[in-house]
Design a protein around this motif. Structure first.
Motif, mmCIF file in Angstrom:
data_model
loop_
_atom_site.group_PDB
_atom_site.id
_atom_site.type_symbol
_atom_site.label_atom_id
_atom_site.label_comp_id
_atom_site.label_asym_id
_atom_site.label_seq_id
_atom_site.Cartn_x
_atom_site.Cartn_y
_atom_site.Cartn_z
ATOM 1 N N UNK A 1 16.969 -6.441 -22.244
ATOM 2 C CA UNK A 1 16.460 -5.104 -21.910
ATOM 3 C C UNK A 1 16.946 -4.641 -20.547
ATOM 4 N N UNK A 2 16.993 -5.576 -19.603
ATOM 5 C CA UNK A 2 17.490 -5.254 -18.264
ATOM 6 C C UNK A 2 18.851 -5.913 -18.080
ATOM 7 N N UNK A 3 19.894 -5.106 -18.188
ATOM 8 C CA UNK A 3 21.250 -5.570 -17.946
ATOM 9 C C UNK A 3 21.778 -5.000 -16.647
ATOM 10 N N UNK A 4 23.091 -5.074 -16.464
ATOM 11 C CA UNK A 4 23.689 -4.603 -15.218
ATOM 12 C C UNK A 4 23.403 -3.125 -14.973
ATOM 13 N N UNK A 5 23.535 -2.292 -16.000
ATOM 14 C CA UNK A 5 23.302 -0.853 -15.816
ATOM 15 C C UNK A 5 21.876 -0.581 -15.365
ATOM 16 N N UNK B 1 19.735 -2.758 -13.845
ATOM 17 C CA UNK B 1 19.471 -3.307 -12.510
ATOM 18 C C UNK B 1 20.084 -2.429 -11.424
ATOM 19 N N UNK B 2 21.208 -1.802 -11.725
ATOM 20 C CA UNK B 2 21.836 -0.910 -10.743
ATOM 21 C C UNK B 2 21.008 0.352 -10.528
ATOM 22 N N UNK B 3 20.137 0.681 -11.475
ATOM 23 C CA UNK B 3 19.276 1.855 -11.313
ATOM 24 C C UNK B 3 18.121 1.587 -10.343
ATOM 25 N N UNK C 1 0.835 -1.197 0.000
ATOM 26 C CA UNK C 1 0.000 0.000 0.000
ATOM 27 C C UNK C 1 0.873 1.252 0.000
ATOM 28 N N UNK C 2 0.598 2.135 -0.959
ATOM 29 C CA UNK C 2 1.337 3.381 -1.030
ATOM 30 C C UNK C 2 2.666 3.294 -1.747
ATOM 31 N N UNK C 3 3.082 2.087 -2.145
ATOM 32 C CA UNK C 3 4.342 1.915 -2.849
ATOM 33 C C UNK C 3 4.093 1.908 -4.367
ATOM 34 N N UNK C 4 5.137 2.101 -5.129
ATOM 35 C CA UNK C 4 4.988 2.139 -6.588
ATOM 36 C C UNK C 4 5.273 0.770 -7.204
ATOM 37 N N UNK C 5 4.359 0.336 -8.034
ATOM 38 C CA UNK C 5 4.519 -0.849 -8.862
ATOM 39 C C UNK C 5 4.840 -0.388 -10.273
ATOM 40 N N UNK C 6 6.013 -0.751 -10.773
ATOM 41 C CA UNK C 6 6.419 -0.371 -12.113
ATOM 42 C C UNK C 6 6.286 -1.533 -13.073
ATOM 43 N N UNK C 7 5.483 -1.359 -14.105
ATOM 44 C CA UNK C 7 5.233 -2.415 -15.076
ATOM 45 C C UNK C 7 5.985 -2.135 -16.367
ATOM 46 N N UNK C 8 6.757 -3.108 -16.806
ATOM 47 C CA UNK C 8 7.405 -3.023 -18.110
ATOM 48 C C UNK C 8 6.499 -3.766 -19.084
ATOM 49 N N UNK D 1 10.602 6.978 -19.601
ATOM 50 C CA UNK D 1 11.781 6.155 -19.901
ATOM 51 C C UNK D 1 11.839 4.960 -18.973
ATOM 52 N N UNK D 2 12.551 3.943 -19.415
ATOM 53 C CA UNK D 2 12.783 2.770 -18.572
ATOM 54 C C UNK D 2 13.574 3.148 -17.336
ATOM 55 N N UNK D 3 14.555 4.023 -17.500
ATOM 56 C CA UNK D 3 15.358 4.451 -16.350
ATOM 57 C C UNK D 3 14.471 5.065 -15.279
ATOM 58 N N UNK D 4 13.554 5.917 -15.693
ATOM 59 C CA UNK D 4 12.658 6.565 -14.726
ATOM 60 C C UNK D 4 11.814 5.526 -14.004
ATOM 61 N N UNK D 5 11.324 4.539 -14.730
ATOM 62 C CA UNK D 5 10.507 3.504 -14.098
ATOM 63 C C UNK D 5 11.315 2.732 -13.068
#
Length: 320
Positions: A219-223, A225-227, A146-153, A195-199
């Motif tokens: 699409x999701x690499x090390x860079x 995942x570190x975000x 509750x109150x947290x953000x769910x980011x959908x790709x 952008x994906x980075x923002x998500x």
């Protein structure tokens, strides 16, 4: 009358025969059910080279061009669902093989997504294991939804269903994909980010719901995942190759993220020594997204319908 031979592949649970009325085909087709996985073209060719009809379960057994060359008897290939990236449709056409699909439901993978997400958030696996083995009573702190953000790709059929549940939990739901429009985001009632980075940077939970293709592979690499936040969780019920698997292992071992769950793997069935089996803060299940009774009934009953239509000279649900 010559009896045709049909193989139903990858019937892991031994349920295919009971979930459809195969007796409707008895006068024309001899159906056999293969419960073990045939690993690679050699094993597949050796097991079903005599079959005119094959029923494949999703993408468990790939059908590349080289395999069609080794199946001279094959005339009808049926896949569960209406899309199968592991079948070379052009090669099938060249070899005179008709490829048909069946109905499929988007609810089961959306439901499994939430099983995994909740399992991560409330640390269900370690706590349940501790209870069964006499371990400590309450050793973790759960994460709130509750109150947290769910980011959908991705915000297709499955992503939209996942979004609705997140909204019911009182989550702030955001989405991104290269093709996502403002109109689609408004229709589903979620926030579209640019952008994906923002998500990744803004989400407490990230769930993957895009198709695997040239633009989404890795699409999701090390860079990327570190975000993500170190307190965030990642769920993948789409395809393993969308996430760089080596980067995912590093993220789990080095604590870039709080945990991850996956229903899909680079090799399936997953080898016994695969490092994800022992990765920390990871929940893995054996590609269960579509494995429900209703879906299986649709798959196998649809397969019987496809075979009947093909035998009648009017194939249905033809792919390609």
């Amino acid at each position: 009358m010559t009896t045709l031979r049909c193989a139903v592949l990858d019937d892991y649970q031994g349920v295919a025969e009971s979930l459809a009325d195969w007796s409707r085909l008895a006068e024309e087709v001899d159906v056999r059910f293969v419960r073990t996985h045939l690993d690679g073209p050699d094993a597949v060719a050796a097991a079903i080279a005599d079959c005119e009809i094959v029923v494949a379960m999703r993408e468990r057994t790939p059908f590349p061009a080289e395999l069609f060359e080794r199946l001279p008897a094959l005339r009808l290939l049926i896949t569960s669902g209406m899309r199968n990236a592991s079948i070379d449709l052009a090669a099938a056409a060249r070899h005179g093989v008709t490829v048909c699909g069946t109905a499929s439901n988007s609810e089961p993978p959306a439901e499994l997504t939430w099983a995994l997400l909740l399992g991560l958030a409330r640390r269900v696996v370690p706590e349940a294991n501790a209870l069964r083995t006499g371990g400590p009573w309450q050793s973790t702190l759960g994460a709130d939804l509750h109150g947290r953000r769910l980011g959908l790709i991705g915000l297709g059929k499955i992503g939209a269903k996942v979004a609705a549940v997140g909204q019911a939990f009182g989550m702030d739901v955001a989405a991104w994909s290269r093709n996502l429009t403002d109109e689609r985001a408004v229709e589903v009632g979620v926030t579209r980010v640019d952008s994906l980075d923002e998500l990744l940077e803004s989400s407490d939970f990230v769930s993957v719901h895009v198709q695997l293709g040239d633009r989404t592979r890795g699409l999701l690499g090390a860079d990327e995942l570190k975000r993500m936040r170190s307190t965030a969780f990642l769920v993948n019920t789409s395809r393993a190759a969308i996430i760089d698997q080596e980067a995912l292992l590093q993220a789990l071992h080095e604590g870039w993220i709080a945990g991850a769950a996956s229903d899909v793997f680079d090799t399936e069935p997953l080898p016994a020594d695969h490092p994800l089996r022992t990765a920390p803060h990871f929940i893995g299940v054996p590609h269960l997204g579509y494995v429900t009774r209703r879906n299986y009934e649709g798959y196998f009953q649809g397969a019987v319908e496809d075979i009947e239509a093909f035998l009648g000279g009017e194939p249905v649900r033809v792919l390609g």
